[in-house]
Design a protein around this motif. Structure first.
Motif, mmCIF file in Angstrom:
data_model
loop_
_atom_site.group_PDB
_atom_site.id
_atom_site.type_symbol
_atom_site.label_atom_id
_atom_site.label_comp_id
_atom_site.label_asym_id
_atom_site.label_seq_id
_atom_site.Cartn_x
_atom_site.Cartn_y
_atom_site.Cartn_z
ATOM 1 N N SER A 385 0.842 -1.185 0.000
ATOM 2 C CA SER A 385 0.000 0.000 0.000
ATOM 3 C C SER A 385 0.881 1.239 0.000
ATOM 4 O O SER A 385 2.004 1.222 0.505
ATOM 5 N N ARG A 386 0.356 2.336 -0.563
ATOM 6 C CA ARG A 386 1.165 3.537 -0.744
ATOM 7 C C ARG A 386 1.693 4.115 0.567
ATOM 8 O O ARG A 386 2.641 4.893 0.550
ATOM 9 N N ALA A 387 1.109 3.777 1.704
ATOM 10 C CA ALA A 387 1.551 4.375 2.962
ATOM 11 C C ALA A 387 2.360 3.410 3.820
ATOM 12 O O ALA A 387 2.847 3.785 4.883
ATOM 13 N N ASP A 388 2.522 2.163 3.391
ATOM 14 C CA ASP A 388 3.148 1.158 4.237
ATOM 15 C C ASP A 388 4.663 1.153 4.105
ATOM 16 O O ASP A 388 5.224 1.369 3.025
ATOM 17 N N VAL A 389 5.324 0.876 5.215
ATOM 18 C CA VAL A 389 6.768 0.651 5.247
ATOM 19 C C VAL A 389 7.019 -0.597 6.066
ATOM 20 O O VAL A 389 6.211 -0.999 6.905
ATOM 21 N N GLY A 390 8.162 -1.249 5.811
ATOM 22 C CA GLY A 390 8.490 -2.458 6.560
ATOM 23 C C GLY A 390 9.206 -3.467 5.688
ATOM 24 O O GLY A 390 9.737 -3.143 4.614
ATOM 25 N N ASN A 391 9.227 -4.719 6.172
ATOM 26 C CA ASN A 391 9.978 -5.785 5.513
ATOM 27 C C ASN A 391 9.064 -6.884 5.016
ATOM 28 O O ASN A 391 8.077 -7.233 5.675
ATOM 29 N N VAL A 392 9.411 -7.422 3.834
ATOM 30 C CA VAL A 392 8.773 -8.616 3.292
ATOM 31 C C VAL A 392 9.876 -9.625 2.999
ATOM 32 O O VAL A 392 10.854 -9.301 2.309
ATOM 33 N N GLU A 393 9.727 -10.833 3.537
ATOM 34 C CA GLU A 393 10.691 -11.905 3.283
ATOM 35 C C GLU A 393 9.998 -12.988 2.460
ATOM 36 O O GLU A 393 8.854 -13.358 2.748
ATOM 37 N N MET A 394 10.684 -13.510 1.436
ATOM 38 C CA MET A 394 10.086 -14.493 0.538
ATOM 39 C C MET A 394 11.096 -15.591 0.236
ATOM 40 O O MET A 394 12.301 -15.335 0.117
ATOM 41 N N ARG A 395 10.585 -16.806 0.093
ATOM 42 C CA ARG A 395 11.448 -17.928 -0.288
ATOM 43 C C ARG A 395 10.603 -18.965 -1.020
ATOM 44 O O ARG A 395 9.367 -18.956 -0.946
ATOM 45 N N GLY A 396 11.289 -19.839 -1.745
ATOM 46 C CA GLY A 396 10.607 -20.941 -2.410
ATOM 47 C C GLY A 396 9.634 -20.533 -3.484
ATOM 48 O O GLY A 396 8.671 -21.252 -3.780
ATOM 49 N N PHE A 397 9.856 -19.377 -4.131
ATOM 50 C CA PHE A 397 8.926 -18.911 -5.158
ATOM 51 C C PHE A 397 9.024 -19.805 -6.398
ATOM 52 O O PHE A 397 10.101 -20.095 -6.894
ATOM 53 N N VAL A 398 7.862 -20.208 -6.894
ATOM 54 C CA VAL A 398 7.788 -20.994 -8.125
ATOM 55 C C VAL A 398 6.622 -20.479 -8.958
ATOM 56 O O VAL A 398 5.521 -20.282 -8.446
ATOM 57 N N LEU A 399 6.883 -20.221 -10.231
ATOM 58 C CA LEU A 399 5.833 -19.890 -11.196
ATOM 59 C C LEU A 399 5.859 -20.967 -12.265
ATOM 60 O O LEU A 399 6.885 -21.194 -12.901
ATOM 61 N N ARG A 400 4.735 -21.662 -12.465
ATOM 62 C CA ARG A 400 4.743 -22.758 -13.432
ATOM 63 C C ARG A 400 3.383 -22.886 -14.102
ATOM 64 O O ARG A 400 2.365 -22.421 -13.594
ATOM 65 N N GLU A 401 3.423 -23.523 -15.268
ATOM 66 C CA GLU A 401 2.181 -23.880 -15.931
ATOM 67 C C GLU A 401 1.542 -25.050 -15.194
ATOM 68 O O GLU A 401 2.222 -25.905 -14.640
ATOM 69 N N VAL A 402 0.230 -25.045 -15.191
ATOM 70 C CA VAL A 402 -0.512 -26.122 -14.538
ATOM 71 C C VAL A 402 -1.280 -26.889 -15.595
ATOM 72 O O VAL A 402 -1.990 -26.308 -16.411
ATOM 73 N N SER A 403 -1.129 -28.183 -15.597
ATOM 74 C CA SER A 403 -1.822 -29.015 -16.589
ATOM 75 C C SER A 403 -3.293 -29.128 -16.236
ATOM 76 O O SER A 403 -3.644 -29.390 -15.108
ATOM 77 N N HIS A 404 -4.139 -28.889 -17.224
ATOM 78 C CA HIS A 404 -5.579 -29.105 -17.061
ATOM 79 C C HIS A 404 -6.042 -30.008 -18.193
ATOM 80 O O HIS A 404 -5.654 -29.835 -19.337
#
Length: 819
Positions: A385-404
């Motif tokens: 948000s435009r007024a927020d400050v602080g920390n975001v920690e991220m790990r294990g990110f995966v973007l993949r196609e999903v079979s349908h």
């Protein structure tokens, strides 16, 4: 009693010193004989001719105010005074907004009823009759806030206020028709006329900010099974009409499976995909901690994208389903916005925009989306948000196609076909689904319009705001509406947590003079459709912004320059307000916001007079092409992005702009604005033969206007000086000048946060105090008078050598030539 307050604030590198504050309010219920006066006019039916509104063969421009919710049902003893005061402030139309809200206490007898409450209907009738007596039209809004009782309570928040589903269900369409019949077909006992034919009703809005084509598959799949079955029937009917058999569908929807399943990850090998950016005054940065990404925001920006990190530079394919999965945490429990978009101009969205609430402990998040189209250079963005400050920690990110598993020939033979999120995957699925939504929307819009006409009502009708649905909205309103409408707000309050929280909110608190297109109205202009009247039925700069008084000024200037046909400020007072309030009570109330209220008479005169403009820029559009583009690309052209579609940049600053359905393109453009705008030292000067305005950082400036000299002290705060002649004579010959002098206003005891972007629930109390520029005016052969809160003369200001000292005075001053 006047109080001397001394404030020191640092903003844009300039120290402002505010001196004396003036307690001020406009005594709304007791305006009777203000010095400026406003004539009473007899009403006649409004018709559309040559792209504008006309009455009795003469062009009419509507300068309006919204009245919201309970304000539409005033006590009968107050109604005549309210109508009189509106006329005296220059209002010639009132938008009757939120008549139908299901909270109760409004026009509906109960939240579970379609019947109209007799007592409140009687009050509404009396109020409308009082407005008619004062020569004020009304704009009747039909569906704004009614939550249909047919929608189970547990599903009412999927689309608030009965929106979107009001298009899907035939039963809800029929309910809207019954409501229109009850209200419009009702005869007002105080005028003796039904609203279908009473000239007091100028125009009708069928829906407020409501279009089926705004709904995403992610939102629609959250609906209850009943609506899902309706969607399945519409989807099946649409596909079987478009494709004669399974072979035709399969040929159009076949695509090759792509080899790369794992597109990007947070690990050592894939870090090339990741980056972070700051824009404007925002400050943030990121670092790697092993395979964990740590993003820190130290200073917020003015826009969502001013602080962002992203994974970028990979292809996506429209119609395929993608999964985003990652773990994240935030010790500040921040809300993270996740969205898919193009990694290149014009930076359009690709069908994903969602918020997730982070916690101080690691948690896994999974997001699915189907891109709206192919794109060889896409990205996933993360912002706060435009007024927020602080920390975001991220790990294990995966973007993949999903079979349908997609449709088989056996599936095609079933009674209903699966929806996109139920396994229907194909190259044309996203475009076909949008085509189905657009087709249904057009059917319902036409049916509602036909029903209103069947009641004998010939009033100009608009369905909803034209940008709702993007390109589909242009097709919808261009096809079925008699006039085109838009809404705009400068720095609308944002709510990082609970929507409409009384404590957790913030505003930008900056001036439109610093924005590249002079605020949102410059973008709104591009949505005009040539050959149809254009209105802006909601606009405001929400309180408690220091620049809230820009609202009436900007709406009058933009509306007059662009030759719009109607503009409305939102709102006289909102839910929780009343007609007696004397200080700010919330974001949108005009009553109690002394600076805004003071400028209404000046703004009304400026807008109704219009401006001379020889510049014109018209782009040709083909509605059949627009519909195809909507189906192929989705509702991604938002209020600013319509410029990319038309290859426009900043033409609205210099010319009257419009889209012309299949018409000839026309450009008559010189790079000359109708005003003098300085963005670096934010200020604006405008004048014509009858009006004058200077606003912004004007300290130390000197202006001449005919025989008048206006001098602003160097120690003055931000402010506005607005003048107009009252005898329709030009400056050189006028005998009467009305001046408005305003700046920042605050309630007594109002408590700002350290960032000066919120007061939480500490709005303070009476009196409202106005801080004005320190001004001297030289005007020989004139006398000057202070006007009180009723617009009547209260005290003469003595001139010294022809100079009038306007420091610490009421905001209304009248100059009269010596006789």
């Amino acid at each position: 009693m006047k109080k001397k307050w001394l404030f020191f604030w640092f903003f844009w590198g300039i120290t402002w010193i505010y001196g004396q504050g003036v307690p001020w309010f406009v005594d709304f219920l007791h305006l009777e004989k203000p010095e400026w006066g406003m004539p009473r006019k007899k009403l006649s039916p409004v018709v559309v001719s040559n792209g504008h509104f006309f009455c009795d063969g003469e062009r009419v421009r509507f300068w309006g105010l919204n009245i919201t919710g309970p304000g539409n049902f005033p006590d009968k003893k107050d109604a005549p005074a309210i109508a009189r005061s509106l006329r005296l402030l220059g209002v010639n139309i009132v938008r009757l907004h939120f008549l139908d809200h299901s909270w109760g206490g409004l026009l509906l007898a109960s939240p579970e009823s379609e019947e109209l409450d007799r007592e409140r209907l009687d009050k509404l009738d009396f109020f409308i009759a009082a407005l008619k007596n004062e020569g004020i039209y009304v704009n009747i809004n039909l569906h704004v806030g009614r939550v249909f009782p047919e929608i189970p309570f547990a599903y009412r928040d999927v689309f608030a206020l009965g929106k979107v589903v009001s298009y899907l269900d035939d039963a809800l369409v029929a309910s809207q028709k019954r409501y229109a019949s009850r209200l419009l077909g009702h005869t007002n006992p105080y005028t003796g006329l039904p609203y279908t034919v009473d000239p007091v009703v100028a125009v009708i809005e069928v829906n407020n900010e409501n279009a089926l084509t705004t709904a995403s598959p992610e939102e629609l799949k959250r609906l209850m099974p009943y609506y899902e079955r309706i969607l399945q029937r519409l989807w099946t009917k649409f596909l079987r009409r478009r494709y004669t058999n399974y072979a035709a569908w399969e040929a159009a929807n076949r695509f090759e499976k792509h080899d790369v399943l794992f597109i990007a990850q947070t690990n050592q090998r894939e870090r090339v995909y990741w980056r972070w950016e700051n824009h404007g005054e925002a400050l943030s940065g990121a670092r790697w901690r092993g395979d964990e990404l740590v993003w820190t925001v130290k200073k917020p920006g003015k826009e969502l994208w001013h602080n962002q990190f992203m994974v970028a530079g990979f292809p996506v394919f429209g119609g395929l389903s993608y999964e985003i999965r990652f773990e994240a945490r935030s010790k500040e429990s921040l809300i993270l916005t996740v969205y898919a978009m193009e990694n290149h101009e014009p930076w359009m969205g690709l069908g994903l925009f969602t918020n997730i609430s982070l916690t101080p402990v690691w948690k896994e998040y999974t997001i699915h989306f189907i891109p709206e189209r192919d794109d060889g250079q896409a990205r996933i963005n993360f912002s706060l948000s435009r007024a927020d400050v602080g920390n975001v920690e991220m790990r294990g990110f995966v973007l993949r196609e999903v079979s349908h598993a997609s449709l088989s020939e056996k599936d095609w033979e079933k009674e209903v076909l699966p929806l996109p999120w139920q396994g229907c995957v194909g190259k044309r699925v996203s475009a076909d689904f949008r085509g189905m939504l657009h087709e249904r929307e057009m059917e319902v819009v036409e049916a509602l319009r036909r029903h209103i006409r069947s009641l004998g009502c010939t009033k100009p009708i608009t369905h909803t705001q034209v940008n709702y649905g993007g390109l589909a909205g242009l097709v919808r309103e261009g096809t079925f509406s008699d006039f085109v409408d838009m809404h705009a707000y400068w720095q609308h309050p944002e709510f990082p947590g609970e929507l409409w929280s009384s404590t957790d909110w913030h505003i930008g608190n900056t001036s439109q003079l610093t924005e590249g297109n002079l605020g949102p109205l410059g973008y709104v202009a591009y949505w005009r459709i040539a050959g149809k009247p254009f209105t802006v039925s909601e606009y405001n700069v929400p309180d408690p912004s220091w620049y809230a008084s820009e609202a009436p000024v900007w709406l009058a200037l933009w509306g007059a320059f662009q030759d719009w046909d109607g503009v409305y400020l939102y709102t006289l007072f909102d839910f929780g307000g009343d007609y007696n309030q004397k200080h700010m009570r919330g974001f949108f109330h005009f009553l109690g916001s002394g600076a805004k209220m003071s400028l209404l008479p000046w703004a009304a005169k400026v807008f109704s007079r219009g401006m001379v403009c020889t510049n014109e820029a018209v782009k040709s559009v083909d509605f059949s092409l627009l519909r195809k583009m909507y189906e192929e690309q989705g509702p991604s052209y938002d209020i600013a992005d319509i410029r990319y579609f038309c290859s426009w940049k900043d033409e609205s600053l210099y010319a009257r702009v419009a889209l012309h359905p299949q018409g000839k393109e026309k450009t008559s453009l010189s790079r000359q604005m109708p005003w003098i705008w300085e963005r670096q030292r934010p200020s604006l000067l405008w004048r014509d033969e009858h009006a004058f305005l200077v606003t912004g950082e004007i300290q130390g400036m000197v202006f001449t206007n005919a025989s008048m000299i206006v001098e602003i002290a160097k120690a003055s705060p931000w402010g506005t000086i607005a003048m107009t002649t009252l005898d329709e004579k030009p400056w050189q010959k006028t005998d009467k000048v009305f001046l408005v002098l305003v700046g920042r206003g605050e309630n007594t005891g109002m408590k700002w946060t350290t960032t000066k972007t919120s007061v939480g629930d500490q709005w303070g109390r009476e009196p409202y105090v106005l801080f004005q520029p320190k001004v001297r005016v030289y005007l020989p052969d004139f006398r000057a008078y202070l006007l009180n809160e009723r617009g009547e003369k209260s005290k003469e200001i003595k001139a010294v050598g022809g100079w009038f000292d306007l420091s610490g005075v009421t905001p209304w001053i009248m100059f009269e030539k010596n006789r």
